[in-house]
Scaffold this active site. Structure first.
Site, mmCIF file in Angstrom:
data_model
loop_
_atom_site.group_PDB
_atom_site.id
_atom_site.type_symbol
_atom_site.label_atom_id
_atom_site.label_comp_id
_atom_site.label_asym_id
_atom_site.label_seq_id
_atom_site.Cartn_x
_atom_site.Cartn_y
_atom_site.Cartn_z
ATOM 1 N N ASP A 90 55.029 48.727 26.169
ATOM 2 C CA ASP A 90 55.012 48.785 24.900
ATOM 3 C C ASP A 90 55.977 47.728 24.374
ATOM 4 O O ASP A 90 56.256 46.706 24.985
ATOM 5 C CB ASP A 90 55.867 50.107 24.295
ATOM 6 C CG ASP A 90 57.164 50.076 24.763
ATOM 7 O OD1 ASP A 90 57.967 48.844 24.598
ATOM 8 O OD2 ASP A 90 57.808 51.356 25.429
ATOM 9 N N HIS A 128 55.324 44.550 33.791
ATOM 10 C CA HIS A 128 54.060 45.053 33.965
ATOM 11 C C HIS A 128 53.175 44.870 32.862
ATOM 12 O O HIS A 128 52.370 45.837 32.719
ATOM 13 C CB HIS A 128 54.440 46.685 34.170
ATOM 14 C CG HIS A 128 55.359 46.868 35.499
ATOM 15 N ND1 HIS A 128 56.097 48.097 35.726
ATOM 16 C CD2 HIS A 128 55.304 46.182 36.692
ATOM 17 C CE1 HIS A 128 56.440 48.057 36.833
ATOM 18 N NE2 HIS A 128 56.076 46.806 37.459
ATOM 19 N N CYS A 150 36.453 36.548 33.446
ATOM 20 C CA CYS A 150 37.043 35.138 33.260
ATOM 21 C C CYS A 150 38.532 35.208 32.766
ATOM 22 O O CYS A 150 39.115 33.905 32.502
ATOM 23 C CB CYS A 150 36.060 34.420 32.079
ATOM 24 S SG CYS A 150 36.521 34.947 30.622
ATOM 25 N N THR A 163 65.062 54.035 33.992
ATOM 26 C CA THR A 163 63.935 53.861 35.028
ATOM 27 C C THR A 163 64.353 54.750 36.524
ATOM 28 O O THR A 163 65.426 54.950 36.612
ATOM 29 C CB THR A 163 63.804 52.287 35.516
ATOM 30 O OG1 THR A 163 62.833 52.301 36.606
ATOM 31 C CG2 THR A 163 65.233 51.690 36.361
ATOM 32 N N SER A 164 63.194 55.175 37.026
ATOM 33 C CA SER A 164 63.277 56.049 37.979
ATOM 34 C C SER A 164 63.486 55.054 39.205
ATOM 35 O O SER A 164 63.903 55.744 40.504
ATOM 36 C CB SER A 164 61.950 56.599 38.432
ATOM 37 O OG SER A 164 60.914 56.050 38.433
ATOM 38 N N ASN A 179 71.129 56.673 32.432
ATOM 39 C CA ASN A 179 70.110 57.435 32.696
ATOM 40 C C ASN A 179 70.775 58.832 32.665
ATOM 41 O O ASN A 179 71.485 59.380 33.172
ATOM 42 C CB ASN A 179 69.461 57.346 34.104
ATOM 43 C CG ASN A 179 68.057 57.667 34.140
ATOM 44 O OD1 ASN A 179 67.861 59.091 34.143
ATOM 45 N ND2 ASN A 179 67.236 57.240 34.949
ATOM 46 N N PRO A 180 69.965 59.964 32.016
ATOM 47 C CA PRO A 180 70.463 61.392 31.940
ATOM 48 C C PRO A 180 70.325 61.911 33.220
ATOM 49 O O PRO A 180 70.936 63.045 33.557
ATOM 50 C CB PRO A 180 69.517 62.178 30.930
ATOM 51 C CG PRO A 180 68.256 61.261 30.764
ATOM 52 C CD PRO A 180 68.801 59.794 31.221
#
Ligand code: BJW
Ligand code: ZN
Length: 254
Positions: free
Chosen positions: A108, A123, A134, A200-201, A225-226
């Site tokens: 995003d 990514h 092309c 991120t995992s 991270n939760p």
């Protein structure tokens, strides 16, 4: 947020003492803006379709309309979201710390929309289609597509130069990461003395190896991270909470 105030304070002190910082984000960074993550049970982007059915070149060649339509649905969804307070906290922090490097796995554009510049996209991007033959970049119109939930079949547009199919400008499984961005991120991870890893995992390589690279080279690692991830084992600070709640507190100017 169930992060204790003492670990938050200690992490803030580590940030104040650091000279070279990398901020590394994954899908959880954008979850509170309304962008689904990939692997969260039920809500994850791959809850209905396995990754191999959509996020590979072979899947695209097998059924371009299915895959293009799915990505158009995701692009339309993202166009309807806004960056949250965590994206803004990172953008403000980067203005105060010009040497900080922002590396994202997200396709995003929410970091940019919050005001972050020079974002390293490992990514790719949902907003940079290119020709499969092309490699010429394609372009979207300024219109905001309105796609039904989950997407519909849409024929991909054709390349203006060679009439080849346009593909989403993202990195699929089995494809190399963009070399310039990857080299820059790898060197930044090797040289930094502190990395903040958000949402991120830690499962998808080679990007998932960046936090371990930083720690191996002596950096302090802060994870937001939760949930637990493989990074819990190597992080010096595990701030259990969401990006939108924790980042404004962690990065506030004092
Ligand atoms: C919150 C939150 C909140 C929730 N606040 N947090 C075996 C071993 C090692 C490697 C491989 C292997 N087999 C295959 C490989 C290679 C493969 C790989 O790693 N596979 C693994 C899955 C095993 N990698 C590749 O293929 C890469 N290329 C490569 O290796 O090239 C060399 C090569 C060349 C030729 C042949 C073979 C190799 C390319 C990887 C490309 C990844 N692309 C995707 C899709 C992009 C397109 C699209 O958008 O559709 O990128 S996969 C998907 O995963 C996406 C993401 O960027 C990436 C990482 O996901 P992320 O960001 O971690 O999200 P989630 O959903 O997993 O986690 C969200 C987290 O947020 C969770 O922890 C939540 O708890 C948390 N969270 N709410 C904070 N509010
Ligand atoms: Zn072309």
């Amino acid at each position: 947020m169930n992060t204790s105030s003492s670990s938050l304070t200690q992490a803030q002190k580590a940030i104040q003492a650091a000279r070279s910082i990398v901020i590394f984000t994954g899908a959880g960074m954008s979850a509170e803006s309304g962008v689904p993550t990939f692997r969260d049970a039920m809500t994850g982007l791959w809850a209905r379709f396995p990754a191999e059915a959509l996020a590979t070149y072979d899947a695209y060649i097998r059924d371009p309309e299915l895959v293009w339509g799915w990505y158009e649905w995701r692009r339309s969804k993202i166009l309807g979201t806004m960056p949250h307070a965590g994206h803004c906290a990172i953008a403000e922090f980067s203005q105060r710390h010009e040497s900080a490097v922002l590396v994202t796995q997200n396709v995003d554009n929410l970091h940019e929309r919050a005001g972050s510049a020079d974002v390293l996209h490992l990514h790719g991007s949902l907003f940079a289609p290119r020709c499969i033959d092309c490699s010429q970049p394609g372009a979207f119109s300024d219109e905001h597509p309105q796609e039904p939930e989950g997407g519909r079949r849409i024929a991909p547009p054709r390349c203006k130069s060679c009439n080849g199919l346009l593909r989403p400008g993202v990195v699929w499984f089995g494809e190399s990461l963009p070399q310039k961005e990857w080299q820059h991120a790898k060197v930044a991870a090797e040289k930094c003395d502190l990395m903040i890893c958000i949402g991120t995992s830690g499962l998808v390589y080679p990007a998932a190896g960046l936090p371990a690279t930083a720690v191996r080279n002596g950096a302090t690692l802060i994870q937001i991270n939760p949930d637990e991830t493989p990074l819990n084992a190597i992080a010096h600070f595990n701030l259990h909470g969401s990006a939108r709640n924790v980042l404004p507190k962690l990065l506030r100017n004092r």
